[in-house]
Design a protein around this motif. Structure first.
Motif, PDB file in Angstrom:
ATOM      1  N   ALA A   1       0.939  -1.105  -0.224  1.00 54.06           N
ATOM      2  CA  ALA A   1      -0.105  -0.020   0.043  1.00 54.06           C
ATOM      3  C   ALA A   1       0.845   1.271  -0.068  1.00 54.06           C
ATOM      4  N   GLY A   2       1.887   1.264   0.868  1.00 51.37           N
ATOM      5  CA  GLY A   2       2.826   2.301   0.882  1.00 51.37           C
ATOM      6  C   GLY A   2       3.715   2.587  -0.697  1.00 51.37           C
ATOM      7  N   LEU A   3       4.096   1.725  -1.451  1.00 46.98           N
ATOM      8  CA  LEU A   3       4.528   1.819  -2.683  1.00 46.98           C
ATOM      9  C   LEU A   3       3.587   2.247  -3.674  1.00 46.98           C
ATOM     10  N   MET A   4       2.359   2.128  -3.518  1.00 50.97           N
ATOM     11  CA  MET A   4       1.270   2.284  -4.360  1.00 50.97           C
ATOM     12  C   MET A   4       0.925   3.858  -4.042  1.00 50.97           C
ATOM     13  N   LEU A   5       0.791   4.208  -2.887  1.00 48.82           N
ATOM     14  CA  LEU A   5       0.751   5.456  -2.341  1.00 48.82           C
ATOM     15  C   LEU A   5       1.843   6.350  -2.864  1.00 48.82           C
ATOM     16  N   GLY A   6       3.044   5.770  -2.739  1.00 48.17           N
ATOM     17  CA  GLY A   6       4.229   6.689  -3.333  1.00 48.17           C
ATOM     18  C   GLY A   6       4.258   7.092  -4.564  1.00 48.17           C
TER      19      GLY A   6
END
Length: 425
Positions: free
Chosen positions: A399-404
């Motif tokens: 989820a963090g990679l997608m948000l970044g």
């Protein structure tokens, strides 16, 4: 001819290479965002209150385990029915609430938000308990079971809750079976008592009816005999009176003929010289009474007038008086009225008393009754079911990679539009 020269890109088309380069230039932003989200997920995974899950599974017992109960003859319970009763108890909200009230120390880890006891249990029961049952589409009898699953937060003794609730439900069902058995025994004994009382009432009514019928038959027979006796006496009296009248006529004839003493037509013929004439007249019929003479006729007439009773002249009168004397006492009625232990004459009484004795002799101990077989007891779980740390951290990283990436794309889009506006000015 078609123009095959390269066409310039339109403003609204995306250059994939330039986009990838832009994302690569913002790799630190993406990594920072992904790291922050992953760190937040890790913090949740390590600091969130863990929840655990325990289960207990019950299966039917062997038929022989219920033989003592079924052997009473008035209560029948199959292994599947016993398992079903325990399953109903485990799924009962009332049974769970009662266990919650009786063992509040086991639920001390539940959060206290100022709610009532029932409200706190309502929320816990809705999310924590679940029943385990086989697929109803499967017809394999070997798969019959029922189970209880509990998902609970840290601080709640889930193992003790599940095992304790199962034990409490089984014990409650044992007591319910024993209570049902006692009710059935009491009802059957009451029915037997009613049957006995009804039989006694029926016997008493039939006995009184039999006595009344016998007495009525005797009364009718007595009345008939008295009527016959009276008729016979009237007949005898009439005969006597008729005889007296006949004697009166004969006496008059004898006096007129001068016959004082008994004689015969032959003797009178010899005496008067007219015997042949008299023989012709009287040979064809009985000798008239007047030939008895005045003296004999008067004597008989005097005796008949002085007679007080004609009963001796008719043998039937003696028979009637004998029969009336016998009817004075009905021995069958006396025997019926002198009966002492009339229960001996009741039909089926012995069978009812035997059944009542068997029912009163039933000694059933519900503590020895095994309704179900505990196939699996609840044990301390090796790890919590929630949160699953590896999964939470992995999902947090993704989820963090997608948000970044999303933030980098937005930032790149804003830069592109800002450059176009500047060049236009």
């Amino acid at each position: 001819m078609q123009d095959l020269s390269p066409q310039p890109l339109r403003d609204d088309e995306i250059d994939l290479v330039e986009l990838i380069q832009s994302l690569f230039r913002q790799k630190y932003l993406i990594l920072v965002v992904a790291g922050l989200v992953t760190l937040a997920a890790a913090a949740y995974a390590f600091f969130a209150t863990p929840s655990y899950e325990v289960q207990s599974v019950l299966r039917p017992v062997e038929q022989g385990r219920l033989d003592e109960l079924n052997g009473t003859g008035i209560y029948q319970l199959s292994p599947d029915e016993a398992l079903g009763r325990v399953a109903v108890g485990l799924s009962s909200y009332e049974a769970r609430l009662q266990f919650f009230r009786d063992h509040q120390a086991l639920f001390a880890g539940l959060p206290d938000s100022g709610r009532t006891l029932e409200q706190a249990f309502e929320e816990f029961n809705r999310s924590a308990f679940s029943m385990l049952q086989p697929d109803p589409k499967k017809t394999n009898n070997l798969s019959g079971y029922v189970g209880l699953s509990l998902t609970y937060p840290e601080g709640v003794d889930g193992v003790a809750v599940v095992n304790g609730l199962v034990s409490a439900v089984i014990q409650a069902e044992r007591q319910r079976v024993a209570a049902d058995l006692q009710v059935l025994i009491a009802n059957r004994l009451a029915a037997l008592d009613n049957n006995i009382e009804a039989a006694r009432a029926s016997y008493e009514a039939s006995k009184q009816a039999q006595i009344a019928a016998l007495l009525e038959e005797d009364a009718l027979r007595k009345a008939q005999l008295r009527d016959e006796l009276q008729a016979l006496r009237v007949e005898l009296q009439t005969r006597r009176e008729n005889r007296i009248k006949q004697l009166d006529e004969a006496t008059q004839i004898a006096e007129s003929l001068g016959i004082n003493k008994p004689t015969t037509p032959s003797a009178m013929a010899d005496a008067r010289g007219q015997g042949q004439v008299y023989r012709t007249e009287v040979n064809s019929r009985e000798i008239p009474l007047y030939f008895m003479g005045v003296q004999a006729l008067s004597a008989e007439r005097q005796a008949l007038r002085e007679r007080e009773s004609d009963d001796f002249s008719e043998p039937r009168i003696a028979e009637i008086e004998k029969e009336l004397a016998l009817l004075g006492n009905n021995r069958q009625v006396e025997i019926l009225e002198r009966r002492k232990d009339e229960d001996l004459y009741l039909k089926d009484l012995a069978q009812w008393r035997q059944e009542a004795a068997q029912l009163k002799g039933i000694r059933f101990d519900s503590e020895d009754l095994q309704l179900v077989r505990i196939d699996r007891v609840a044990l301390e779980p090796l790890a919590p079911v929630n949160p699953k740390k590896v999964l939470v951290i992995g999902l947090g990283g993704i989820a963090g990679l997608m948000l970044g990436v999303f933030l980098a794309l937005v930032r790149n889009l804003m830069r592109t539009r800002g450059g176009k506006v500047s060049s236009t000015q």
